[in-house]
Design a protein around this motif. Sequence first.
Motif, PDB file in Angstrom:
ATOM      1  N   PRO A   1      71.731  57.561  61.372  1.00 34.41           N
ATOM      2  CA  PRO A   1      70.804  57.159  60.298  1.00 34.41           C
ATOM      3  C   PRO A   1      69.404  57.704  60.599  1.00 34.41           C
ATOM      4  CG  PRO A   1      71.954  55.255  61.223  1.00 34.41           C
ATOM      5  CD  PRO A   1      72.292  56.424  62.075  1.00 34.41           C
ATOM      6  N   ALA A   2      68.598  57.863  59.535  1.00 35.34           N
ATOM      7  CA  ALA A   2      67.250  58.445  59.675  1.00 35.34           C
ATOM      8  C   ALA A   2      66.374  57.613  60.607  1.00 35.34           C
ATOM      9  CB  ALA A   2      66.596  58.552  58.302  1.00 35.34           C
ATOM     10  N   SER A   3      66.585  56.273  60.568  1.00 37.88           N
ATOM     11  CA  SER A   3      65.719  55.394  61.375  1.00 37.88           C
ATOM     12  C   SER A   3      65.896  55.640  62.878  1.00 37.88           C
ATOM     13  CB  SER A   3      66.007  53.940  61.040  1.00 37.88           C
ATOM     14  OG  SER A   3      67.347  53.661  61.332  1.00 37.88           O
ATOM     15  N   TRP A   4      67.104  56.158  63.264  1.00 37.98           N
ATOM     16  CA  TRP A   4      67.353  56.411  64.688  1.00 37.98           C
ATOM     17  C   TRP A   4      66.403  57.456  65.248  1.00 37.98           C
ATOM     18  CZ3 TRP A   4      72.124  55.311  67.794  1.00 37.98           C
ATOM     19  CH2 TRP A   4      72.734  54.130  67.335  1.00 37.98           C
ATOM     20  N   LYS A   5      65.988  58.364  64.366  1.00 43.06           N
ATOM     21  CA  LYS A   5      65.071  59.423  64.816  1.00 43.06           C
ATOM     22  C   LYS A   5      63.777  58.838  65.353  1.00 43.06           C
ATOM     23  CE  LYS A   5      66.389  62.798  61.321  1.00 43.06           C
ATOM     24  NZ  LYS A   5      65.884  63.458  60.111  1.00 43.06           N
ATOM     25  N   PHE A   6      63.394  57.684  64.780  1.00 43.29           N
ATOM     26  CA  PHE A   6      62.101  57.082  65.141  1.00 43.29           C
ATOM     27  C   PHE A   6      62.203  56.131  66.325  1.00 43.29           C
ATOM     28  CE2 PHE A   6      61.812  58.036  60.561  1.00 43.29           C
ATOM     29  CZ  PHE A   6      60.757  58.925  60.604  1.00 43.29           C
ATOM     30  N   ARG A   7      63.403  55.932  66.816  1.00 46.81           N
ATOM     31  CA  ARG A   7      63.559  54.950  67.898  1.00 46.81           C
ATOM     32  C   ARG A   7      62.717  55.276  69.124  1.00 46.81           C
ATOM     33  NH1 ARG A   7      69.595  52.842  68.677  1.00 46.81           N
ATOM     34  NH2 ARG A   7      68.536  51.567  70.209  1.00 46.81           N
ATOM     35  N   PRO A   8      62.706  56.544  69.581  1.00 47.15           N
ATOM     36  CA  PRO A   8      61.856  56.826  70.753  1.00 47.15           C
ATOM     37  C   PRO A   8      60.384  56.559  70.454  1.00 47.15           C
ATOM     38  CG  PRO A   8      63.389  58.621  70.361  1.00 47.15           C
ATOM     39  CD  PRO A   8      63.493  57.715  69.180  1.00 47.15           C
ATOM     40  N   PHE A   9      59.989  56.899  69.227  1.00 42.53           N
ATOM     41  CA  PHE A   9      58.590  56.694  68.850  1.00 42.53           C
ATOM     42  C   PHE A   9      58.240  55.197  68.833  1.00 42.53           C
ATOM     43  CE2 PHE A   9      55.626  55.719  65.378  1.00 42.53           C
ATOM     44  CZ  PHE A   9      54.496  56.340  65.893  1.00 42.53           C
ATOM     45  N   ILE A  10      59.142  54.424  68.239  1.00 41.61           N
ATOM     46  CA  ILE A  10      58.903  52.967  68.169  1.00 41.61           C
ATOM     47  C   ILE A  10      58.896  52.358  69.566  1.00 41.61           C
ATOM     48  CG2 ILE A  10      59.903  50.769  67.381  1.00 41.61           C
ATOM     49  CD1 ILE A  10      60.904  52.357  64.896  1.00 41.61           C
ATOM     50  N   ALA A  11      59.838  52.801  70.399  1.00 39.47           N
ATOM     51  CA  ALA A  11      59.912  52.283  71.772  1.00 39.47           C
ATOM     52  C   ALA A  11      58.636  52.605  72.541  1.00 39.47           C
ATOM     53  CB  ALA A  11      61.118  52.872  72.488  1.00 39.47           C
ATOM     54  N   THR A  12      58.154  53.836  72.383  1.00 45.13           N
ATOM     55  CA  THR A  12      56.914  54.230  73.069  1.00 45.13           C
ATOM     56  C   THR A  12      55.741  53.393  72.565  1.00 45.13           C
ATOM     57  OG1 THR A  12      57.784  56.474  73.125  1.00 45.13           O
ATOM     58  CG2 THR A  12      55.451  56.210  73.652  1.00 45.13           C
ATOM     59  N   LEU A  13      55.716  53.214  71.248  1.00 52.61           N
ATOM     60  CA  LEU A  13      54.624  52.432  70.647  1.00 52.61           C
ATOM     61  C   LEU A  13      54.632  50.991  71.186  1.00 52.61           C
ATOM     62  CD1 LEU A  13      52.402  52.771  68.471  1.00 52.61           C
ATOM     63  CD2 LEU A  13      53.988  51.662  66.884  1.00 52.61           C
ATOM     64  N   LEU A  14      55.832  50.400  71.235  1.00 52.11           N
ATOM     65  CA  LEU A  14      55.960  49.026  71.733  1.00 52.11           C
ATOM     66  C   LEU A  14      55.540  48.934  73.199  1.00 52.11           C
ATOM     67  CD1 LEU A  14      59.275  47.812  70.067  1.00 52.11           C
ATOM     68  CD2 LEU A  14      56.959  46.999  69.600  1.00 52.11           C
ATOM     69  N   LEU A  15      55.946  49.957  73.963  1.00 54.38           N
ATOM     70  CA  LEU A  15      55.590  49.983  75.389  1.00 54.38           C
ATOM     71  C   LEU A  15      54.075  50.076  75.565  1.00 54.38           C
ATOM     72  CD1 LEU A  15      56.868  50.039  78.222  1.00 54.38           C
ATOM     73  CD2 LEU A  15      56.716  52.522  78.146  1.00 54.38           C
ATOM     74  N   LEU A  16      53.475  50.957  74.753  1.00 51.90           N
ATOM     75  CA  LEU A  16      52.015  51.099  74.831  1.00 51.90           C
ATOM     76  C   LEU A  16      51.306  49.798  74.442  1.00 51.90           C
ATOM     77  CD1 LEU A  16      51.457  54.681  73.378  1.00 51.90           C
ATOM     78  CD2 LEU A  16      50.991  53.895  75.706  1.00 51.90           C
ATOM     79  N   LEU A  17      51.856  49.154  73.379  1.00 55.75           N
ATOM     80  CA  LEU A  17      51.274  47.873  72.954  1.00 55.75           C
ATOM     81  C   LEU A  17      51.379  46.834  74.060  1.00 55.75           C
ATOM     82  CD1 LEU A  17      52.400  47.480  69.234  1.00 55.75           C
ATOM     83  CD2 LEU A  17      50.055  47.511  70.101  1.00 55.75           C
ATOM     84  N   LEU A  18      52.552  46.821  74.712  1.00 56.83           N
ATOM     85  CA  LEU A  18      52.781  45.856  75.794  1.00 56.83           C
ATOM     86  C   LEU A  18      51.814  46.107  76.956  1.00 56.83           C
ATOM     87  CD1 LEU A  18      54.656  43.537  76.760  1.00 56.83           C
ATOM     88  CD2 LEU A  18      56.008  45.273  77.922  1.00 56.83           C
ATOM     89  N   ILE A  19      51.678  47.394  77.326  1.00 54.24           N
ATOM     90  CA  ILE A  19      50.780  47.738  78.440  1.00 54.24           C
ATOM     91  C   ILE A  19      49.335  47.431  78.060  1.00 54.24           C
ATOM     92  CG2 ILE A  19      49.858  49.661  79.797  1.00 54.24           C
ATOM     93  CD1 ILE A  19      52.684  50.925  79.582  1.00 54.24           C
ATOM     94  N   GLY A  20      48.988  47.822  76.819  1.00 53.25           N
ATOM     95  CA  GLY A  20      47.617  47.576  76.357  1.00 53.25           C
ATOM     96  C   GLY A  20      47.309  46.090  76.293  1.00 53.25           C
ATOM     97  N   GLY A  21      48.265  45.326  75.738  1.00 52.94           N
ATOM     98  CA  GLY A  21      48.076  43.872  75.605  1.00 52.94           C
ATOM     99  C   GLY A  21      47.952  43.210  76.964  1.00 52.94           C
ATOM    100  N   THR A  22      48.811  43.617  77.891  1.00 49.21           N
ATOM    101  CA  THR A  22      48.765  43.035  79.239  1.00 49.21           C
ATOM    102  C   THR A  22      47.449  43.400  79.918  1.00 49.21           C
ATOM    103  OG1 THR A  22      51.155  43.324  79.358  1.00 49.21           O
ATOM    104  CG2 THR A  22      50.024  42.842  81.412  1.00 49.21           C
ATOM    105  N   GLY A  23      47.042  44.657  79.733  1.00 51.56           N
ATOM    106  CA  GLY A  23      45.770  45.097  80.327  1.00 51.56           C
ATOM    107  C   GLY A  23      44.596  44.319  79.779  1.00 51.56           C
TER     108      GLY A  23
END
Lengths: 198, 161
Positions: free
Chosen positions: B3-25
């Motif tokens: 599905p088309a949404s699968w293409k964005f999974r790495p992008f979403i995962a990276t975004l979530l990771l960045l949010l998590l790191i940023g939020g924790t920081g």
Amino acid sequence: MARLNHIAALLLSLLFVVSMMASASATVGPALKAGVFNPPYMAPDFSLRGSDGSDVTLARYRGKVVLLTFGYTNCAAVCPTTLATLAQTRSGLGKAANAVQVVYVTIDPARDDVARMHHYLAAFDSSFVGATGTPDVLAAVRRKYGITAVKQGGGSNYAMAHTSSIFLIDRTGKLRALMPFGHDAADFVHDVKLLLVQ
Amino acid sequence: MKPASWKFRPFIATLLLLLLIGGTGWAALAPIHVASHDELFEIPKGTWARRMAGEKIEILPQTIRLTLGLNDVLLLKNKDDVPHIFGPTLIMPGQSFSLPFAQASTYTFQCTAHATGQLNIIVDPAPQSAWERLRWRARKLTNTVWGFAGLPYQHNHAGHG
């Protein structure tokens, strides 16, 4: 017209200053080190036998700040600490100490008679007044202040677990604050001085 | 075919990771500001009547945790029609009791409303390090989430004193 505007501005400024002063004098609470009751109500009065030979009532001490605490003379640690702190408080107040009265109400009337309390309190400060009465009367006084007193152990060497806070009653007889056990004399001096100037 | 949404999974995962790191920081490094130092507990109107009807109500937990400089004032309000022994003192109807703490320590009060007869107040020092700030914010978040979920933890509940 300009003159009227000036007068109106002046009156508004005056009103603002007066209202600020009024609110400042009405809310001294946060400045106290002790816990503050808001609004403050009249401290529940009582009539007990005093260690100075007279009747002890709060009305008798109107015009003074009363530091009211509950305990018993066989208390091993809490009461001696509290009473020593209150004696230091009076010393720290200098001449203002004359406007402070410490009242120590027993929770153990079976052992604390007038003579024993007089002798015990004199070791801390001769101005301290002890108060005792019948068990029922003392229990009623404790209820009015929410004081806990539970007998622990048997025989003649029993102990009493009890509320260890100190009530601060102002010169008009209002219960203004409660200082938990553990505060040093400097905190009491600070609060008593504030209550004395109001 | 994915599905088309699968293409964005790495992008979403990276975004979530960045949010998590940023939020924790942010949670670890940003200074903590609070609007009020009050830790509020209220006895709601009708509490006494509900107790008389046999309902078991709890307001104050056995242990209250405060932090110097942040929430270091215990504020107890009695909104009921009768006096209540609430923590360390008796509070009249419509009255509040505000108890400030200036030293980090554990305080024990006699409290007949608890089965053990005691109420413990633990006052922690103000968080100084990044780890302490992070821990304080995590605890605050947990309390808020639990509070919204109606679970029996601290803060602004109905109950006994």
